[in-house]
Scaffold this motif. Sequence first.
Motif, short mmCIF file in Angstrom:
data_model
loop_
_atom_site.label_atom_id
_atom_site.label_comp_id
_atom_site.label_asym_id
_atom_site.label_seq_id
_atom_site.Cartn_x
_atom_site.Cartn_y
_atom_site.Cartn_z
N ALA A 150 24.05 27.29 95.71
CA ALA A 150 24.65 25.95 95.32
C ALA A 150 26.26 25.82 94.65
CB ALA A 150 24.58 24.65 94.70
N LEU A 203 28.98 28.26 96.80
CA LEU A 203 29.13 27.79 98.23
C LEU A 203 30.22 26.53 97.66
CD1 LEU A 203 26.12 26.35 100.37
CD2 LEU A 203 28.07 27.81 100.64
N TRP A 204 30.34 25.95 96.25
CA TRP A 204 31.38 25.32 95.65
C TRP A 204 32.17 26.30 94.67
CZ3 TRP A 204 32.90 25.35 90.26
CH2 TRP A 204 33.96 24.28 89.97
N PRO A 245 27.81 21.53 98.69
CA PRO A 245 27.55 22.95 98.71
C PRO A 245 25.42 22.14 98.14
CG PRO A 245 28.69 22.12 97.06
CD PRO A 245 28.86 21.11 98.07
#
Length: 390
Positions: A261, A264-265, A272
């Motif tokens: 996460a 992806l952020w 995310p």
Amino acid sequence: MNQPVTPETPATSGDAAGTPIPAVPMLSYREPRLVAHRLQRARSARRHLRGIRIALNLMLALALLYTVTLTKALLIPLVLAAFLGLALNPIVASGARLGLPRWLCASVLMIALIVGIGAGIGMLTQPALGWFHEAPAVIRSFVPKLKMITQPLEAASRATQSLVAGQGARAPAPTQSALAFNAWDVVATTPKVLAAILTVVLLVFFFLVYGDHLLRRLVEAAPSFSYKRHAVAVVRSIQTEVSRYILTTTLINFSLGAVTAGMLWLYHMPDPLLWGAVAMLANFIPYVGAITTTTVLALVGLMNFNDAGPALLPALTFAGITAFEGNLVTPMIQGRRMRLSPIAILLWLLIWGWLWGIPGALLAVPMLTSVKLVCERVRGWRWFALMVQR
């Protein structure tokens, strides 16, 4: 005088002291054939019995597979509750050693878990429903981005059709199908899901409160003190190792989801937290889960970025993270004894995925690890633990 030898009187011989020694009677030439015939019949009977035993074992295995498939609605919540109870039992036992009642520790723990899981589902429901509702539009916008890949294939297809038919044939336009959600299906499925969740919660609570009491009753049923002591040692060691394995695997997968996460952020990917949760749950399925998550991240990247480089970078980064986790982090934390053969894992995933679907695939590896730990301590089944070990 020497006694004459007659057919009724067997011949005897004497030693140096003159003591008569009876002569050994001669076997008939038919007796070796009779003995060999009896041995052959015994071997044939053993072969037939072995074949009957193998056939009965195969029939028993097929009957068990059919029973497991038929009763999966009952067995899946029971197995999931058993694993959750084993994983959470050390926390409740620690509270009991401090003088707190087990029911109080189990109640507080279950309330905390329900609140935490409910909050997580509430956070992820809206993004997941948004992706489902926007899927047709996203797919339509995603198709033109694949033009660079599909153009050479279409040209080759047209050239092949022109060679076969003598003229270019135009392919019919594909029909666009929209995703339809039936409200009645949701309404009909909701009570079953809620009943399964309530069943798991109640089973986990009662396992945490009365699990040790049940184990004591099972140990008391042993015939002698030596059997009781051996049963207590085996049950405690299996309980400790299985709970440690489940807790360790859950923490590793949660950490992987959190790292995914965050990654992806940083790459400005949409939602995310949703894809981090997908990576965490999918990592319970070795190999298949990592491949599936990498493919999903690649598709999501291609849908949201125009250039291929930024679009595929999150998927490639996740592949590197999972490779690092699977080859270094997990073996270092869990140790060599917990490692399983990749062939055994894939076969076990195939069997339980075929029997129970996605829940079976998620529970397959914990079940295989638990069975391996049990077989290591049960006489006659250690060969299975050696077969599935890496």
